[in-house]
Write a protein that holds these residues in place. Sequence first.
Motif, PDB file in Angstrom:
ATOM      1  N   VAL A 254       0.850  -1.184   0.000  1.00 10.00           N
ATOM      2  CA  VAL A 254       0.000   0.000   0.000  1.00 10.00           C
ATOM      3  C   VAL A 254       0.888   1.237   0.000  1.00 10.00           C
ATOM      4  CG1 VAL A 254      -1.780   1.281   1.219  1.00 10.00           C
ATOM      5  CG2 VAL A 254      -1.800  -1.216   1.250  1.00 10.00           C
ATOM      6  N   GLU A 255       0.626   2.118  -0.929  1.00 14.26           N
ATOM      7  CA  GLU A 255       1.432   3.336  -1.029  1.00 14.26           C
ATOM      8  C   GLU A 255       1.062   4.297   0.092  1.00 14.26           C
ATOM      9  OE1 GLU A 255       2.402   6.857  -4.275  1.00 14.26           O
ATOM     10  OE2 GLU A 255       1.239   5.081  -4.850  1.00 14.26           O
ATOM     11  N   ALA A 256       2.081   4.826   0.751  1.00 13.20           N
ATOM     12  CA  ALA A 256       1.847   5.740   1.868  1.00 13.20           C
ATOM     13  C   ALA A 256       1.238   7.038   1.364  1.00 13.20           C
ATOM     14  CB  ALA A 256       3.154   6.017   2.597  1.00 13.20           C
ATOM     15  N   ALA A 257       0.375   7.603   2.193  1.00 16.03           N
ATOM     16  CA  ALA A 257      -0.247   8.878   1.838  1.00 16.03           C
ATOM     17  C   ALA A 257       0.816   9.972   1.823  1.00 16.03           C
ATOM     18  CB  ALA A 257      -1.344   9.216   2.841  1.00 16.03           C
ATOM     19  N   PRO A 258       0.708  10.887   0.887  1.00 18.43           N
ATOM     20  CA  PRO A 258       1.712  11.960   0.827  1.00 18.43           C
ATOM     21  C   PRO A 258       1.640  12.851   2.062  1.00 18.43           C
ATOM     22  CG  PRO A 258      -0.123  12.434  -0.646  1.00 18.43           C
ATOM     23  CD  PRO A 258      -0.336  11.034  -0.148  1.00 18.43           C
ATOM     24  N   THR A 259       2.777  13.343   2.458  1.00 22.88           N
ATOM     25  CA  THR A 259       2.870  14.299   3.559  1.00 22.88           C
ATOM     26  C   THR A 259       3.478  15.590   3.033  1.00 22.88           C
ATOM     27  OG1 THR A 259       5.088  13.572   4.193  1.00 22.88           O
ATOM     28  CG2 THR A 259       3.210  12.417   5.206  1.00 22.88           C
ATOM     29  N   ALA A 260       3.433  16.612   3.862  1.00 20.87           N
ATOM     30  CA  ALA A 260       4.028  17.885   3.450  1.00 20.87           C
ATOM     31  C   ALA A 260       5.515  17.706   3.159  1.00 20.87           C
ATOM     32  CB  ALA A 260       3.817  18.933   4.540  1.00 20.87           C
ATOM     33  N   GLU A 261       6.189  16.938   4.009  1.00 19.55           N
ATOM     34  CA  GLU A 261       7.627  16.721   3.816  1.00 19.55           C
ATOM     35  C   GLU A 261       7.910  15.977   2.517  1.00 19.55           C
ATOM     36  OE1 GLU A 261      11.484  14.718   6.119  1.00 19.55           O
ATOM     37  OE2 GLU A 261       9.449  14.484   6.918  1.00 19.55           O
ATOM     38  N   SER A 262       7.128  14.930   2.240  1.00 22.62           N
ATOM     39  CA  SER A 262       7.366  14.158   1.019  1.00 22.62           C
ATOM     40  C   SER A 262       7.084  14.997  -0.225  1.00 22.62           C
ATOM     41  CB  SER A 262       6.498  12.896   1.017  1.00 22.62           C
ATOM     42  OG  SER A 262       5.113  13.218   0.946  1.00 22.62           O
ATOM     43  N   CYS A 263       6.081  15.860  -0.144  1.00 22.04           N
ATOM     44  CA  CYS A 263       5.778  16.729  -1.289  1.00 22.04           C
ATOM     45  C   CYS A 263       6.901  17.734  -1.527  1.00 22.04           C
ATOM     46  CB  CYS A 263       4.456  17.453  -1.058  1.00 22.04           C
ATOM     47  SG  CYS A 263       2.994  16.393  -1.186  1.00 22.04           S
ATOM     48  N   VAL A 264       7.442  18.287  -0.444  1.00 20.40           N
ATOM     49  CA  VAL A 264       8.564  19.222  -0.589  1.00 20.40           C
ATOM     50  C   VAL A 264       9.759  18.516  -1.217  1.00 20.40           C
ATOM     51  CG1 VAL A 264      10.276  20.583   0.666  1.00 20.40           C
ATOM     52  CG2 VAL A 264       7.856  20.792   1.248  1.00 20.40           C
ATOM     53  N   ASN A 265      10.060  17.320  -0.728  1.00 20.68           N
ATOM     54  CA  ASN A 265      11.206  16.576  -1.266  1.00 20.68           C
ATOM     55  C   ASN A 265      11.003  16.217  -2.733  1.00 20.68           C
ATOM     56  OD1 ASN A 265      12.587  16.653   1.172  1.00 20.68           O
ATOM     57  ND2 ASN A 265      11.702  14.725   1.897  1.00 20.68           N
ATOM     58  N   LEU A 266       9.777  15.823  -3.078  1.00 20.96           N
ATOM     59  CA  LEU A 266       9.494  15.494  -4.474  1.00 20.96           C
ATOM     60  C   LEU A 266       9.578  16.745  -5.342  1.00 20.96           C
ATOM     61  CD1 LEU A 266       8.709  13.338  -6.514  1.00 20.96           C
ATOM     62  CD2 LEU A 266       6.293  13.731  -5.925  1.00 20.96           C
ATOM     63  N   GLY A 267       9.100  17.864  -4.804  1.00 17.80           N
ATOM     64  CA  GLY A 267       9.203  19.120  -5.539  1.00 17.80           C
ATOM     65  C   GLY A 267      10.652  19.506  -5.799  1.00 17.80           C
ATOM     66  N   LEU A 268      11.503  19.308  -4.803  1.00 17.14           N
ATOM     67  CA  LEU A 268      12.928  19.606  -4.979  1.00 17.14           C
ATOM     68  C   LEU A 268      13.546  18.705  -6.045  1.00 17.14           C
ATOM     69  CD1 LEU A 268      13.998  20.068  -1.246  1.00 17.14           C
ATOM     70  CD2 LEU A 268      13.903  21.844  -3.002  1.00 17.14           C
ATOM     71  N   GLU A 269      13.122  17.454  -6.062  1.00 14.11           N
ATOM     72  CA  GLU A 269      13.633  16.525  -7.077  1.00 14.11           C
ATOM     73  C   GLU A 269      13.204  16.965  -8.473  1.00 14.11           C
ATOM     74  OE1 GLU A 269      13.214  11.788  -8.307  1.00 14.11           O
ATOM     75  OE2 GLU A 269      12.606  12.471  -6.303  1.00 14.11           O
ATOM     76  N   PHE A 270      11.943  17.347  -8.604  1.00 19.83           N
ATOM     77  CA  PHE A 270      11.458  17.833  -9.900  1.00 19.83           C
ATOM     78  C   PHE A 270      12.210  19.094 -10.324  1.00 19.83           C
ATOM     79  CE2 PHE A 270       7.036  15.782  -9.219  1.00 19.83           C
ATOM     80  CZ  PHE A 270       7.448  14.633  -9.879  1.00 19.83           C
ATOM     81  N   PHE A 271      12.419  19.994  -9.374  1.00 20.29           N
ATOM     82  CA  PHE A 271      13.096  21.251  -9.702  1.00 20.29           C
ATOM     83  C   PHE A 271      14.521  20.993 -10.179  1.00 20.29           C
ATOM     84  CE2 PHE A 271      15.532  25.083  -8.537  1.00 20.29           C
ATOM     85  CZ  PHE A 271      14.819  26.040  -9.247  1.00 20.29           C
ATOM     86  N   SER A 272      15.203  20.053  -9.541  1.00 23.43           N
ATOM     87  CA  SER A 272      16.584  19.743  -9.933  1.00 23.43           C
ATOM     88  C   SER A 272      16.655  19.162 -11.339  1.00 23.43           C
ATOM     89  CB  SER A 272      17.206  18.766  -8.935  1.00 23.43           C
ATOM     90  OG  SER A 272      16.566  17.494  -9.006  1.00 23.43           O
ATOM     91  N   LYS A 273      15.531  18.600 -11.805  1.00 18.06           N
ATOM     92  CA  LYS A 273      15.482  18.020 -13.149  1.00 18.06           C
ATOM     93  C   LYS A 273      14.897  18.987 -14.170  1.00 18.06           C
ATOM     94  CE  LYS A 273      15.014  13.278 -11.414  1.00 18.06           C
ATOM     95  NZ  LYS A 273      14.146  12.074 -11.344  1.00 18.06           N
TER      96      LYS A 273
END
Length: 251
Positions: free
Chosen positions: A1-20
């Motif tokens: 089961v995929e974990a529900a997104p959190t504010a921290e995970s969204c920030v980290n994913l956003g940083l990953e997208f930005f770096s790309k």
Amino acid sequence: VEAAPTAESCVNLGLEFFSKGRVRDALEQFDNALELNPNPTEAQAAFYNKACCHAYREESKKAAECLRIALRDYNLKFGTVLNDPDMAPFRASPEFKELQEEALRGGEDIGSGFRRDLKLISEVQAPFRGVRRFFYVAFIAAAGISTFFTIPRLIFALQGGDGAPDFLETAGNAAINIGGIVVLVALFFWENKKEEEQITNISRNETLSRLPVRLSTNRITELVQLRDISRPVSIILLASFILATFLLNFH
């Protein structure tokens, strides 16, 4: 089961997208983070990185709005805006200058963190200013108290009569006290003015140190990166001087 997104995970994913270079996706993730009840640290990161995305897209007004919130509500250090290479496009905009002036003044709309940091630097550069101002206030208070007791004696001297103090002596004492107060107040405000000038200079130097320069290798860097390595020299020539030189050589 995929974990529900959190504010921290969204920030980290956003940083990953930005770096790309996926700036649009990064913005979406930072917005998602702000909707997931973030703690102050996560909210600061979301707003600041939103500002970085807008700076990348040269949307300076939107970047400034995000930075104002981060500075005012989440204790973002203005030095981060000055130092982050991702903010370079924003630092070249009029909105940055406006934001910097607001931060320099401090206040409820933007917080006082930047001004407080500049005052600390100013105190290091002028360590005895606070001591001088303390003595100015102390001497003003002492002269004020002395004047408070001298004025009734001066009135009594004017009225004359038995037991009245010497008028000239009393008037001289009052004049010395009042003159001292005037001088000390002027010195106190002069110290405040010098502090404001120093804070403005520190802020301007911080901004100038972030100016981009193109090296002989065609690489672009900021002036601050050349500290202790090179000595940059600015050469400014007036157009009229260049034209006059050209005409003289032509003739």
